[in-house]
Design an enzyme around this catalytic site. Structure first.
Site, PDB file in Angstrom:
ATOM      1  N   ASP A 137      -2.955 -17.789   5.696  1.00  0.00           N
ATOM      2  CA  ASP A 137      -2.508 -18.924   6.497  1.00  0.00           C
ATOM      3  C   ASP A 137      -1.756 -18.457   7.742  1.00  0.00           C
ATOM      4  OD1 ASP A 137      -2.141 -21.915   6.579  1.00  0.00           O
ATOM      5  OD2 ASP A 137      -0.025 -21.319   6.629  1.00  0.00           O
TER       6      ASP A 137
ATOM      7  N   ASN B  67      -0.139 -19.327  -2.922  1.00  0.00           N
ATOM      8  CA  ASN B  67       0.531 -18.174  -2.300  1.00  0.00           C
ATOM      9  C   ASN B  67       0.790 -18.473  -0.825  1.00  0.00           C
ATOM     10  OD1 ASN B  67       1.090 -15.675  -1.005  1.00  0.00           O
ATOM     11  ND2 ASN B  67      -0.005 -14.564  -2.606  1.00  0.00           N
TER      12      ASN B  67
ATOM     13  N   GLY C 161       1.341 -16.730   1.613  1.00  0.00           N
ATOM     14  CA  GLY C 161       0.677 -15.803   2.528  1.00  0.00           C
ATOM     15  C   GLY C 161      -0.828 -15.935   2.516  1.00  0.00           C
ATOM     16  N   GLU C 162      -1.359 -16.743   1.606  1.00  0.00           N
ATOM     17  CA  GLU C 162      -2.815 -16.880   1.538  1.00  0.00           C
ATOM     18  C   GLU C 162      -3.230 -18.310   1.905  1.00  0.00           C
ATOM     19  OE1 GLU C 162      -4.508 -14.863  -1.924  1.00  0.00           O
ATOM     20  OE2 GLU C 162      -2.800 -13.513  -2.009  1.00  0.00           O
ATOM     21  N   MET C 163      -3.416 -19.176   0.914  1.00  0.00           N
ATOM     22  CA  MET C 163      -3.851 -20.537   1.246  1.00  0.00           C
ATOM     23  C   MET C 163      -2.648 -21.465   1.502  1.00  0.00           C
ATOM     24  SD  MET C 163      -7.045 -20.469  -1.423  1.00  0.00           S
ATOM     25  CE  MET C 163      -7.944 -21.979  -1.055  1.00  0.00           C
TER      26      MET C 163
END
Lengths: 333, 333
Positions: free
Chosen positions: A85, A125, A127-129
């Site tokens: 993201d 997460n 840092g991810e989705m």
């Protein structure tokens, strides 16, 4: 499996030198034929496929499971570490989703016991989705096409995150890649491999690679230290299994990656630092086995590894049910 | 087309009021049945499909054509404006690729004459895929799987950007969506539309929407001013057609978007500011026609618009040929 491990151990101890040249039945080999999925709930897998491709499970509406585990590209993103993201740089290389049902556990450090447990991770997460399970379920619940399909599969009107991750996991179980040339050879087609590829396989066994990379997935079934003979200078801060067990002895222990489809899953290692198979084989030989492969030996092993590419998942791109006026809109910026 | 335009004009002038209730042949309607693609080079389209899904045409290795024109989601990203390299915010809403072969020109301002000219744009746009044509071709030329396929299709060993964009365009020509309920009705299936949907269509014609949204794609065939009766307060700095013609008279003239599959292509307008069809119909009525639709009228038009969703493209997700040791690696960070 026990017999197989003992076999692998025997080979790692040097006994494998007895094997090449002899004609073995496939069942005697430390690598076994990969089986197509055996027991799949098709309705659940079809739902899971939609969810796998749906970027509305992310805060931005832009990132889906398939963004980093791209099924057009060996189930990876072919990047050293992934983009999350707002273009955040991930800490670790995205492992392939292909054949991941065969892994002893999920993630490089094995912190998820199975595919279902894994599937919930990236969604929430930051840092991810960068979404939350509650918000993801709210989005799905607002889409009649999904509500109907969840009801058909799970028999309930109300969607919950367990159903979401169960469906994604069911789809992922279908992502097995049978029919590699190596499997054809295991199944008796003698000319499925060239002399060079067979020599590479013999060396792969003799030199000890097989001790960790064995079984159906040619890996994925144990945790091992990265840097046995020499320490590995990682580009990633990840310390592996110790983050899960809390044991100092588990530092830099990572799940042994599958070598199935390894030609497609570059770059290599948990930090994605090795760009090519040649590099990866060289580093593994020196750091794990204390052995420097000659250029010819290296090329032979690489030739063998390329025979592990199986039939890639073949399916129709899913069409996602549209959002409605009530669907919460993504927040890309 | 001339007859159709005259018909549309007649309707815009109020003569359409004569039409509803009468039984018309489909050929008399100002919206025509959408035709499946008529003349496709299948080998070229298959190659183009791979390229369309290949993020290696971007600097980061993360963004493909399908990222913003997602064929799981109506050929759009369902975001107000798109996400580009390093998460840059795009200036304008990504138009659907579905049925884009029917557009008079490509992009909201029509700056590309055709799909081939369009396809090269995002690859080299620093705010989108942020690559260059030369670098993109270098990547493809390093991948034997692509070199062979380009040779099969174009008969040459050397790949060039014209071949790349031609192949992408050929794939895009296949992305037509026939068999919408509205087309079934046009073809004589009287019960394909409900009374409410038919009432919505009648109002769509009577009130003048049809003056711009007509033909096979229900739009896409002319440039019109956004904000005829009242000015539109856009969230985008884009000024439309004047950026191409240099003429002040063309300021805020944009290509009329197709309404095919409009249920799937939210949010609406060139700035993506309208989240729902209800909002979009209301704004269009007031700003373009000087008419405030009642809640019922609005709902009827929306019901009609949802009958324009056709069969979505159905094809197998392409598997991309892997990079080689010689392939330049992407630069995601």
């Amino acid at each position: 499996m026990k017999a197989l491990r003992l076999n692998a151990l025997a080979i790692a101890l040097g006994l494998g030198a007895l094997l090449p040249g002899t004609t073995m039945a496939a069942s005697d080999e430390p690598i076994s034929v990969i089986q197509p999925p055996q027991s799949i709930n098709i309705g659940m897998a079809e739902l899971g496929k939609k969810l796998y491709f749906d970027p509305r499970l992310s805060k931005s509406g832009f990132i889906s499971c398939n963004s980093c585990h791209n099924l057009s590209m060996g189930g990876t993103d072919n990047l050293p570490t992934s983009i999350g993201d707002k273009w955040q740089q991930g800490p670790i290389n995205a492992p392939t989703v292909l054949n991941s049902s065969l892994n002893v556990a999920q993630f490089w450090d094995g912190r998820a016991a199975d595919l279902k447990a894994q599937a919930g991770g990236p969604i929430a997460n930051p840092g991810e989705m960068a979404f939350t399970h509650t918000l993801a379920v709210d989005v799905l619940q607002s889409i009649p096409g999904y509500v109907r399909e969840f009801k058909m599969v799970f028999g309930k009107d109300k969607i919950d995150i367990d159903e979401v991750t169960l469906a994604i996991a069911e789809f992922e179980k279908t992502l097995v890649t049978p029919n590699a040339r190596f499997d054809q050879w295991l199944l008796g087609k003698q000319d499925a491999l060239s002399a060079k590829e067979k020599a590479g396989y013999a060396l792969f066994k003799d030199s000890g690679c097989i001790a960790c990379h064995n079984g159906e997935a040619v890996g994925g079934n144990s945790f091992q230290k990265m840097g046995v003979v020499e320490p590995y200078q990682a580009k990633s801060p990840a310390e592996g299994r110790s983050a899960v067990t809390g044991k100092d002895a588990d530092r830099f222990n990572f799940k042994v990656p599958t070598l199935r489809n390894v030609e497609m899953t570059y770059p290599y290692f948990h930090d994605g630092a090795a760009n090519t198979l040649t590099e990866a084989v060289d580093i593994m030989g020196r750091l794990q086995l204390g052995r420097t492969f000659s250029a010819e030996e290296n090329a032979n092993i690489v030739a063998f590894l390329k025979t592990l590419t199986g039939d890639q998942p073949a399916f129709t791109l899913p069409i996602l049910p549209p959002s409605t006026d009530a669907t919460p809109r993504p927040k890309p910026f």
